[in-house]
Design an enzyme around this catalytic site. Structure first.
Site, short mmCIF file in Angstrom:
data_model
loop_
_atom_site.label_atom_id
_atom_site.label_comp_id
_atom_site.label_asym_id
_atom_site.label_seq_id
_atom_site.Cartn_x
_atom_site.Cartn_y
_atom_site.Cartn_z
N TYR A 127 -16.53 8.72 25.54
CA TYR A 127 -17.70 8.60 24.68
C TYR A 127 -18.99 8.74 25.51
O TYR A 127 -18.95 9.10 26.68
CB TYR A 127 -17.62 7.31 23.87
N ARG B 268 -1.87 -2.76 20.71
CA ARG B 268 -1.00 -2.61 19.54
C ARG B 268 -0.18 -3.86 19.23
O ARG B 268 0.04 -4.17 18.06
CB ARG B 268 -0.11 -1.38 19.71
#
Length: 365
Positions: free
Chosen positions: A186, A323
């Site tokens: 990013y 996760r």
């Protein structure tokens, strides 16, 4: 045996109950229009408040900072109020929560940023990188990211100001601190990595110049809210979203030294986490430990056993489980009691509603 994971730890002036971190994970459930955090998100994070530290999903600091459909922002009064609902719910359960502040730079599409052209360190497209847009259904529509234009120096200063204001907004919204997203390809990463930065001014070329934007943003945030409420996430060896550095170990050891000099409260290292990814070299981890004296967090493919080992070896102070936290709201309790872990449904990660967000049961349930 996971004793070290349950030793308390100081993070600035906060005493955390354990060393288990829920890291930032995009879930794309913000209310529309306006990209506002909501009651559903408050319930999701509150369910996971037994983590020593929660870091919110990436939260854009401006409309131009948005890369994906339905991600939350923190630049309007409505967005600040929405996040206050979330932080109140987490604090009511005794949790500590930092906001991850995010500008995606070139990793977006015109549909996500009001039809404007994305901005980046340089006018270099992220090759083959897809983002998702709202295509009129509740499933994300994946499209190739758009070619950006190079930011002017005035625009760089403007975005530094947006980061500063976002840090103030996060504190107003009740967060205990912020994490600067300087990883995973990013905007800040687009300045740091050599192959995505072709600038010839004071923000490009030499390593010192490529780290300048990171330094200016961190310094502005520290000035606004204090170093003990500022963490930074880096991803030294990942090539996510098309950013590549020619000498990552040199670059990121230097970044760690810079951040150590600024006195930030933690450094969060995202390791490569796809299934057959190479491990981070142990020499590099030792160099990071030597360079950064604050709380050092690692994320990526950790099991309770490998996390415990990393803490015992002194290479990390906290470990993030991504996760596993999606499908196990009571993850610390499960780890402590050596209980089995549920697996998440990948089809419900992005977009949608309560299904796959707040309906995973605790082990006791």
């Amino acid at each position: 045996m996971t004793a070290a994971l349950f030793n308390p730890i100081k993070l600035g002036d906060r005493e955390l109950a354990n060393r288990i971190v829920m890291p930032p994970m995009t879930r794309s459930r913000a209310s529309q229009p306006g990209d506002v955090a909501n009651d559903l998100m408050a319930q999701y994070y509150a369910q996971r408040a037994s983590a020593g530290l929660i870091v919110s999903e990436g939260t854009q600091i401006s409309e131009m900072g948005k890369g994906y459909a339905w991600t939350p922002g923190i630049y309007t009064p409505e967005q600040i109020a929405g996040w206050r609902t979330v932080t109140d719910a987490v604090h009511a359960k005794g949790g500590t929560m930092f906001a991850q502040l995010w500008h995606v730079g070139r990793v977006t599409h015109l549909d996500n940023i009001g039809g404007r052209q994305p901005i980046s360190s340089s006018a270099i497209q992220a090759e083959g990188v897809k983002v998702f847009v709202d295509n009129g259904t509740d499933a994300p529509g994946f499209v190739l990211s758009a070619k950006p234009r190079e930011m002017t120096v005035d625009e760089i200063k403007e975005v530094v100001g947006e980061y500063r204001q976002a840090a103030l907004n996060a504190i107003e919204a009740g967060f205990d601190g912020i994490e600067l997203h300087a990883a995973n390809g990013y905007l800040i990463n687009q300045f740091i990595d050599s192959e995505s930065n072709a600038r010839t001014d004071e923000y490009g070329g030499s390593l010192e110049n490529r780290l300048r934007f990171l330094d200016e943003v961190v310094s502005a945030m520290i000035d606004a809210i204090g170093a003990d409420r500022v963490g930074v996430r880096l991803a030294p060896l990942t090539t996510l979203n098309g950013t590549v550095d020619a000498n990552p170990i040199e670059t990121y050891t230097a970044a760690a030294k810079l951040l150590n000099a600024r006195g930030i409260v933690y450094l969060h290292i995202a390791e490569v986490d796809w299934d057959d990814a190479p491990d981070t070299p142990i020499e590099f981890k030792r160099a990071l430990r030597e360079s950064f004296k604050g709380v050092l967090i690692y994320a990526g493919r950790y099991t309770p056993q490998s996390a415990e080992q990393a803490l015992q070896d002194g290479l990390a102070d906290m470990i993030a489980f991504g996760r596993p936290f999606v499908a196990n709201p009571d993850l610390p309790e499960r780890i402590k009691n050596n209980q089995s872990l549920a697996t998440h449904d990948p089809n419900t990660l992005f977009g949608g509603g309560a299904k796959g967000l707040i309906d995973y049961p605790t082990f006791s349930a």
